[in-house]
Motif scaffolding. Structure first.
Motif, mmCIF file in Angstrom:
data_model
loop_
_atom_site.group_PDB
_atom_site.id
_atom_site.type_symbol
_atom_site.label_atom_id
_atom_site.label_comp_id
_atom_site.label_asym_id
_atom_site.label_seq_id
_atom_site.Cartn_x
_atom_site.Cartn_y
_atom_site.Cartn_z
ATOM 1 N N CYS A 120 0.891 -1.452 -0.212
ATOM 2 C CA CYS A 120 -0.118 -0.111 -0.281
ATOM 3 C C CYS A 120 1.192 1.279 0.008
ATOM 4 C CB CYS A 120 -0.897 -0.192 0.918
ATOM 5 S SG CYS A 120 -0.440 0.785 2.630
ATOM 6 N N ALA A 121 0.126 2.371 -0.514
ATOM 7 C CA ALA A 121 0.970 3.687 -0.689
ATOM 8 C C ALA A 121 1.384 4.231 0.360
ATOM 9 C CB ALA A 121 0.317 4.623 -1.159
ATOM 10 N N PHE A 122 0.876 4.085 2.049
ATOM 11 C CA PHE A 122 1.461 4.554 2.959
ATOM 12 C C PHE A 122 2.462 3.534 4.162
ATOM 13 C CE2 PHE A 122 0.935 4.363 7.621
ATOM 14 C CZ PHE A 122 1.268 5.369 8.054
ATOM 15 N N ALA A 123 2.359 2.244 3.424
ATOM 16 C CA ALA A 123 3.703 1.544 3.761
ATOM 17 C C ALA A 123 5.028 1.995 3.322
ATOM 18 C CB ALA A 123 3.464 0.245 4.064
ATOM 19 N N ALA A 124 4.691 2.189 1.648
ATOM 20 C CA ALA A 124 5.732 2.672 0.866
ATOM 21 C C ALA A 124 5.786 3.329 1.271
ATOM 22 C CB ALA A 124 5.414 2.266 -0.370
ATOM 23 N N ARG A 125 5.563 4.625 1.578
ATOM 24 C CA ARG A 125 5.821 5.948 1.609
ATOM 25 C C ARG A 125 6.649 6.308 3.326
ATOM 26 N NH1 ARG A 125 1.246 10.900 1.979
ATOM 27 N NH2 ARG A 125 2.560 12.377 2.715
ATOM 28 N N VAL A 126 6.372 5.478 3.929
ATOM 29 C CA VAL A 126 6.743 5.376 5.812
ATOM 30 C C VAL A 126 8.430 4.653 5.177
ATOM 31 C CG1 VAL A 126 6.716 4.361 7.684
ATOM 32 C CG2 VAL A 126 4.768 5.027 6.503
ATOM 33 N N ALA A 127 8.891 3.519 4.041
ATOM 34 C CA ALA A 127 8.954 3.054 4.278
ATOM 35 C C ALA A 127 10.728 3.717 3.396
ATOM 36 C CB ALA A 127 9.252 1.030 3.276
#
Lengths: 537, 267
Positions: free
Chosen positions: A115-122
């Motif tokens: 998901c985009a949020f997890a990618a953003r945090v990563a």
């Protein structure tokens, strides 16, 4: 920076590591920051500039992945699915970083997740330039992380921490119904994101509207008339397209070619958005008149490099006066100097195109001591210069106190107007008592010392009267200045005063110099030299 | 015809003696009052709108000082003034009289600069640009007064004078051409409606500094003398400048004196 009434008082809200290295910290005013870092430059935030740069980079990223979309400033989402047969996700990350580095963005970070949020945090990983979350492990990846990564308000974060919820894992352990009613909507949205439910998906980039046309004339053209004819045709087409889309032009770019050789490119900024072809043609004509083409051209490319949505504004309704004659109308009437009125806008555009943005200026007081710094010229268009605010009421109070002289017939504004010489005119100075210039440089204020004669444009003048010098030093953070300012009343020596006008012509002297002059005589302690910085006129 | 001219001259003479009674309303409405009595009620009766006025004097003669005062008066009455500074010789600090945003009726004072110091390598004909700008400004009908400072390059061809005059006919503006010229020379006056010439002269007023020593002079103020030329008549005037301590020395408010405790009630 946060903008308050003046740029000098604007405060630093956030700053980069490079700025911190120069001892600039959040909370400082612009003036304070400039005092510690002299090469600090004020630039207005240009939202359009950042957006266009982001769009441009997104178009380039299509080379790496077919579906790319943009988020907030500096954030891109791209589809990383199906790359196993194309070298894998690691290769994709490497390629993307290479690509963005080639365009000048060397500090890129990538996160890959379901998901985009997890990618953003990563992507915020400090140790790695790219971080890949294994498929199906988004929740496990987010679980140990702090709730600071959640897009919720500071107040909500504080409340959650007070409740003992410090990690995203602890945040998702509590059922969502417990948060409903107690926290605002942002916490509920953050709950979905923390659970790996993010609807943000990269999409195919929207087709960018481009308004441009090119005409290949086939033969060499140089005359202004023919060039304008070509432009007229192009502008009519472009403005029709803009009008159909409800847009107006903000900036034009014109490129001239001579047999595939691009020899001239000019960007013309418009003072006000417009889709009026006559106005745009007038602007192009002025540009060509002020900066003529260096050679003939065979093809020309005209594009609207910036455009914006057209907006409509109701003009202020006024009742026209009943003028009995045209002459009366001319004498009384005319247009008010309203910055947004049509004649003023047209006038400003003309001056900006031909003479540059800084040509039309207004004088503004500045809180500095040097005569040339005590006031600055602020451009009427795109004023970006900063002035240090001055207590005008205080000046007003003091300027009202005038010394009166009974013999005077008219009372003018105090002080004479200085007309400066650029650059300052170096002069020879003769002193009384055989004092040398070097001796003078070291004297203090207790030693009265006056120049006896000076040269001005090759002629010797007696110093009739001279004021006590105003000694000013400062500007150490830019260029140190140490000067002594004298106002001197100088009188031509008798042997020169006797010369007649015919005598001047015979001697080849171009202008007649007056017998009595008031000049600003300056001793520059840094340069160790005497200068006439200007005459009082 | 000769009789009409004589009557007009007689009226002006009488107006000079008894100001405000002899010129008709039309003549008053067509002229710009300067705020200086000697110009407003002398033979010139102010500056005529839609006409060219030459403002001459040698390079240090006090002409710009007089003009600044008049510009200040004009701006205070809501007129818009623009100064074409062909050779970038003005200092901003001298002209900060008009940007008082609190007063809505205050006219604007704008300056057109060549910015020659910013682009020293650029080859531009600054005089040509100034003349072009002057014509544009008059045609725009935005400004009430246009001041063209030509410095020492007082070369305007008769063709251009005619062009400026034609532009003025269609506007409401008054054009002042400022020249660093010998005031005794009247060779170029044919293109202008009137001519004001200025020069510094003695007596020189000066004020002593804080020490009171004769050598400690704080300010110098020479007398400005001038002559108004119009319709073959000349009128001499004299104006003086009051003393002035630079504004930049007074930009900060005074620190309040908190040392005294005489008035404080004792506990």
């Amino acid at each position: 920076m946060k903008f308050s009434n003046s740029i000098g008082r604007a405060k630093v809200l956030i700053c980069s590591k490079e700025a911190e290295r120069e001892n600039i910290y959040p909370g400082m005013t612009f003036t304070e920051a400039r005092a510690v870092c002299s090469h600090l430059v004020w630039r207005e935030y240009d939202d359009k500039f950042y957006k266009s740069a982001q769009k441009k980079l997104a178009r380039e990223l299509i080379a790496a992945s077919p579906r790319v979309s943009t988020g907030e400033s500096g954030l891109f989402f791209f589809d990383a699915e199906g790359f196993n047969r194309l070298g894998g996700e690691n290769k994709l990350c490497r390629d993307v970083l290479k690509l963005v580095s080639r365009h000048g963005f060397v500090d890129g970070h990538i996160g890959l997740a379901d998901c985009a949020f997890a990618a953003r945090v990563a992507s915020r990983s400090k140790s790695k330039r790219w971080y890949i979350v294994n498929p199906g492990c988004d929740t496990a990846f987010l679980s140990p992380l702090s709730i600071d990564f959640l897009p919720v308000t500071e107040e909500a974060k504080g409340s959650l921490k007070e409740l003992g919820i410090k990690t995203i894992g602890q945040f998702t352990e509590v059922p969502v119904t417990s948060y409903a009613g107690r926290f605002d909507q942002s916490v509920l949205i953050a709950y979905d994101l923390a659970c790996g439910r993010d609807s943000t998906q990269p999409a195919l980039p929207p087709v960018e509207k481009q308004f441009q046309c090119i005409i290949d004339i086939g033969s060499a053209t140089e005359s202004l008339k023919e060039t304008l004819f070509v432009f007229k045709t192009m502008l009519e087409r472009l403005t029709r397209e803009l009008l159909n889309n409800g847009l107006t032009a903000d900036e034009l770019t014109v490129t001239f070619f001579n047999d595939n050789d691009k020899f001239d490119e000019r960007t013309i900024k418009l003072i006000r958005s417009s889709h009026n072809s006559r106005f745009l043609l007038d602007v192009l004509r002025l540009s060509l008149e002020s900066k003529p083409l260096i050679r003939e051209f065979t093809a020309v490319h005209l594009s609207v490099s910036r455009f914006s949505r057209e907006y409509f504004e109701q003009k202020k309704a006024t009742i026209s006066k009943d003028f009995s004659s045209r002459e009366e109308l001319l004498l009384s009437g005319g247009d008010e100097l309203d910055d947004s009125s049509e004649p003023v806008m047209l006038l400003l555009q003309r001056f900006m195109t031909r003479l540059g943005e800084d040509a039309l200026v207004v004088p503004v007081l500045n809180d500095q001591y040097m005569p040339e710094q005590a006031g600055i010229w602020v451009p009427v268009v795109n004023a970006s210069q900063s002035t240090t605010p001055v207590n005008e009421e205080f000046i007003q109070r003091f300027s009202d106190v005038k010394t009166t002289n009974q013999s005077r017939k008219d009372c003018l504004m105090p002080g004479l107007v200085l007309k400066r010489h650029t650059p300052a005119m170096p002069v020879f100075v003769q002193f009384k008592d055989n004092d040398s210039k070097e001796d003078y440089g070291e004297i203090d204020s207790k030693t009265p010392f006056k120049p006896a004669a000076v040269t001005y444009r090759g002629q010797w003048y007696h110093v009739n009267q001279v004021t006590t010098p105003e000694r000013i030093s400062g500007m150490w953070w830019e260029k140190p200045v140490r000067k002594s300012y004298y106002v001197a009343l100088i009188e031509k020596k008798p042997e020169f005063a006797a010369l007649s006008r015919a005598g001047y012509k015979a001697a080849g002297v171009r202008s007649i110099l007056p017998n009595l002059m008031t000049v600003l005589l300056v001793y520059d302690h840094q340069e160790r030299g005497w200068y006439v910085e200007g005459v009082f006129d | 015809m000769v009789g009409a001219v004589s009557v007009a001259n007689l009226k002006k003479e009488l107006e000079n003696l008894f100001p405000g009674k002899w010129l008709s309303g039309g003549e008053v409405g067509r002229s710009l009052k300067t705020g200086l009595d000697q110009i407003d009620f002398g033979i010139s009766a102010g500056l005529l709108k839609r006409r060219i006025t030459e403002w001459v004097g040698t390079s240090s003669s006090g002409k710009t000082t007089v003009l600044r005062t008049i510009c200040s008066n004009w701006c205070a009455t809501g007129l818009n003034v623009i100064y074409i500074d062909t050779f970038d010789r003005l200092l901003a600090a001298d002209w900060c009289f008009s940007n008082n945003a609190k007063n809505e009726k205050q006219g604007r004072f704008w300056v057109l600069r060549s910015n020659s110091d910013k682009n020293p390598t650029e080859r531009r004909d600054y005089l040509k640009d100034s003349l072009w700008a002057c014509e544009q400004l008059i045609r725009s009908r935005v400004f009430d007064v246009v001041i063209l400072d030509l410095g020492e390059k007082n070369i305007i061809t008769s063709n251009f004078y005619a062009r400026l005059q034609r532009a003025l006919e269609r506007s409401k503006a008054s054009l002042i051409v400022l020249k660093d010229d010998d005031s005794s020379s009247q060779s170029a006056k044919w293109g202008a409606n009137s001519r004001m010439s200025f020069g510094f002269s003695k007596p020189v007023h000066y004020e002593l500094g804080l020490t009171g020593h004769p050598d400690d002079i704080a300010t110098l103020m020479p007398t400005i003398t001038g002559a108004i030329w119009k319709d073959g008549m000349t009128n001499n005037i004299e104006v003086s400048v009051p003393s002035h301590v630079q504004n930049r020395l007074f930009t900060h408010p005074q620190v309040p004196d908190r040392s005294t405790s005489k008035n404080r009630a004792r506990a």
